[in-house]
Write a protein that holds these residues in place. Structure first.
Motif, PDB file in Angstrom:
ATOM      1  N   VAL A 142       0.830  -1.244  -0.195  1.00  0.00           N
ATOM      2  CA  VAL A 142       0.038  -0.041  -0.025  1.00  0.00           C
ATOM      3  C   VAL A 142       0.982   1.367   0.090  1.00  0.00           C
ATOM      4  N   HIS A 143       1.935   1.452   1.059  1.00  0.00           N
ATOM      5  CA  HIS A 143       2.703   2.494   0.702  1.00  0.00           C
ATOM      6  C   HIS A 143       3.554   2.726  -0.413  1.00  0.00           C
ATOM      7  N   ALA A 144       3.991   1.465  -0.886  1.00  0.00           N
ATOM      8  CA  ALA A 144       4.671   1.593  -2.192  1.00  0.00           C
ATOM      9  C   ALA A 144       3.703   2.146  -3.376  1.00  0.00           C
ATOM     10  N   ASP A 145       2.457   1.635  -3.409  1.00  0.00           N
ATOM     11  CA  ASP A 145       1.516   2.332  -4.378  1.00  0.00           C
ATOM     12  C   ASP A 145       1.277   3.771  -4.031  1.00  0.00           C
ATOM     13  N   ARG A 146       1.327   4.161  -2.837  1.00  0.00           N
ATOM     14  CA  ARG A 146       1.107   5.629  -2.482  1.00  0.00           C
ATOM     15  C   ARG A 146       2.321   6.454  -2.751  1.00  0.00           C
ATOM     16  N   GLY A 147       3.563   5.785  -3.409  1.00  0.00           N
ATOM     17  CA  GLY A 147       4.636   6.652  -3.520  1.00  0.00           C
ATOM     18  C   GLY A 147       5.543   6.795  -2.367  1.00  0.00           C
ATOM     19  N   GLU A 148       5.247   6.091  -0.971  1.00  0.00           N
ATOM     20  CA  GLU A 148       6.033   6.277   0.074  1.00  0.00           C
ATOM     21  C   GLU A 148       7.030   5.063   0.280  1.00  0.00           C
TER      22      GLU A 148
END
Length: 163
Positions: A142-148
């Motif tokens: 989820v974080h990766a998909d948000r660019g985090e």
């Protein structure tokens, strides 16, 4: 026998729940869903609530893997309050983790993080290492998909060794 008379509902749900992982791996999603959905529809109010939770979560997993996220959310949502009422903390964590995955697939990232963090907290409290690892990896996605990237990496670094 399980599909016909009322006496077959509980054994049928127990069997269908027990083989749901096999059903998923082998790609027999439609058959597994039909069996569980049909038996759950026939189950009366006297069905053991713990069995209802297991069967409903199994049906939710099959729906999720069939990309039927509306059905998966509905089923996880049905299992959650029953698990809470039973004091089934593992069932609560599983249902919340499932709802988090559905939220992610629906691109509802804030909800996915909220539910995923709750599931992670519960898995940790229960000492469920595999559940915690899976929750951490899911949160990382989820974080990766948000660019985090930093948050994603932290989740992966904590979760991967647990697998």
């Amino acid at each position: 026998w399980c599909a016909d008379g009322p006496e077959g509902v509980a054994p049928g749900l127990a069997i269908a729940s027990a083989v749901s992982r096999h059903t998923t791996i082998r790609g027999h999603l439609a058959d597994g869903r039909a069996a569980l959905d049909g038996l759950l529809a026939r189950a009366g109010g006297d069905l053991d609530p713990a069995l209802r939770v297991r069967a409903t979560k199994a049906a939710a997993v099959l729906a999720f893997h069939a990309s039927d996220y509306a059905a998966a959310a509905r089923l996880y949502g049905q299992a959650l309050p029953i698990a809470k009422g039973l004091g089934d903390d593992a069932g609560v964590a599983d249902a919340e983790a499932g709802l988090a995955k559905v939220a992610f697939r629906r691109r509802e990232f804030d909800e996915a993080l909220r539910l995923g963090e709750r599931a992670l907290t519960e898995f940790r409290r229960l000492g469920d290492t595999l559940g915690a690892a899976n929750a951490l990896v899911a949160l990382g996605i989820v974080h990766a998909d948000r660019g985090e990237s930093a948050a994603a990496r932290a989740c992966y670094e904590e979760g991967m060794p647990l697998l």
